[in-house]
Design an enzyme around this catalytic site. Structure first.
Site, short mmCIF file in Angstrom:
data_model
loop_
_atom_site.label_atom_id
_atom_site.label_comp_id
_atom_site.label_asym_id
_atom_site.label_seq_id
_atom_site.Cartn_x
_atom_site.Cartn_y
_atom_site.Cartn_z
N GLU A 1 4.05 1.16 -5.34
CA GLU A 1 4.88 1.81 -4.32
C GLU A 1 5.56 0.73 -3.47
O GLU A 1 4.89 -0.19 -2.99
CB GLU A 1 4.03 2.73 -3.44
CG GLU A 1 3.40 3.89 -4.21
CD GLU A 1 2.67 4.87 -3.32
OE1 GLU A 1 2.85 4.82 -2.08
OE2 GLU A 1 1.91 5.71 -3.86
N GLY B 1 0.81 -1.20 0.00
CA GLY B 1 0.00 0.00 0.00
C GLY B 1 0.85 1.26 0.00
O GLY B 1 2.01 1.24 -0.41
N CYS B 2 0.27 2.34 0.47
CA CYS B 2 0.98 3.63 0.52
C CYS B 2 2.33 3.46 1.22
O CYS B 2 2.39 2.95 2.34
CB CYS B 2 0.13 4.66 1.25
SG CYS B 2 0.95 6.25 1.49
N PHE B 3 3.39 3.89 0.57
CA PHE B 3 4.72 3.61 1.13
C PHE B 3 5.08 4.45 2.34
O PHE B 3 6.05 4.15 3.02
CB PHE B 3 5.83 3.66 0.07
CG PHE B 3 5.90 4.88 -0.82
CD1 PHE B 3 5.42 6.12 -0.45
CD2 PHE B 3 6.49 4.76 -2.08
CE1 PHE B 3 5.53 7.23 -1.28
CE2 PHE B 3 6.61 5.86 -2.93
CZ PHE B 3 6.13 7.10 -2.53
N TRP B 4 4.31 5.47 2.67
CA TRP B 4 4.62 6.25 3.86
C TRP B 4 4.52 5.39 5.12
O TRP B 4 5.45 5.31 5.91
CB TRP B 4 3.69 7.44 3.98
CG TRP B 4 3.84 8.49 2.92
CD1 TRP B 4 4.90 8.64 2.06
CD2 TRP B 4 2.92 9.53 2.62
NE1 TRP B 4 4.68 9.71 1.23
CE2 TRP B 4 3.47 10.29 1.54
CE3 TRP B 4 1.68 9.91 3.13
CZ2 TRP B 4 2.82 11.40 1.00
CZ3 TRP B 4 1.03 11.02 2.59
CH2 TRP B 4 1.60 11.75 1.53
#
Length: 215
Positions: free
Chosen positions: A101, A57-60
């Site tokens: 990502e 998912g979102c890499f943050w």
């Protein structure tokens, strides 16, 4: 442009190489050190480190979960699995690069094993959602394990089978995670690196299923 316009309507469809954006030759400029631990971001590293690549998912949020693990020396976020060289974040979000990502993890195997990293990976997200992760929808959020050695590939496939069995017990669906040999990772822009350390109130959509991988 007709083909690209059609793909833009449905970000759940991967473009072909012919449909993908052309990208550029120049990679993103990155800082020399990791914002959280001060280690070299891209090296040089000691000879005992190994490398792993995960997309969840979102890499943050994914990067934060991984840099928090003892034995992880460095983490770098980027884009992989697609066609466009050195894409921008906006290009990846367009759905026209085929990248997802990812987080490149540099770790010391005597302190944290690859199997332990796989456990973190499976438990930190929902690997059954295809081209999305929670409310984040699009091909760039698909679940992936990109393996840097044949040993990693075998371990990743074995862990997927184990976790699938646990998911079935919980009444959940089939794993959609891509498990493949590692492609080129194109590093993301500097502002994405260790984003949630720089922006503690920033968005994090990371969320697991509540299912655990047996130790």
């Amino acid at each position: 442009m007709t083909l690209r316009s059609k793909i833009l309507v449905n970000k759940n469809v991967l473009p072909t190489a012919e449909q993908a954006l052309p990208g550029r030759e120049t990679p993103m400029a990155l800082p020399e050190t990791h914002f959280v631990n001060g280690n070299p971001l891209l090296g040089p590293f000691s000879s005992n480190v190994e490398f792993a690549i995960f997309g969840l998912g979102c890499f943050w949020g994914a990067e934060r979960r991984l840099w928090q693990q003892e034995g992880v020396v460095s983490t770098v976020v980027g884009y992989a699995g697609g066609f466009t060289p050195n894409p921008t974040y906006e290009e990846v979000c367009s759905g026209l690069t085929a990248h997802t990502e990812v987080v490149l993890v540099v770790y010391e195997p005597e302190k944290i094993s690859y199997k332990s990293l796989l456990k973190v990976f499976w438990e930190a997200h929902n690997p059954t959602q295809g081209m999305r992760q929670g409310n984040d929808i699009g091909t760039q959020y698909r679940s992936v394990i990109y393996c840097t050695t044949p040993k990693q590939l075998d371990a990743a496939k074995a862990s997927a089978a184990e976790f699938q069995a646990e998911l079935r017990k919980a009444g959940l669906g089939a794993i959609t995670t891509e498990i493949e040999e590692a492609p080129t990772v194109y590093f993301a822009e500097a502002y994405h690196q260790q984003y949630l350390a720089k922006n503690p109130q920033g968005y994090c959509g990371l969320g697991g299923t509540g299912v655990c991988l047996p130790a």
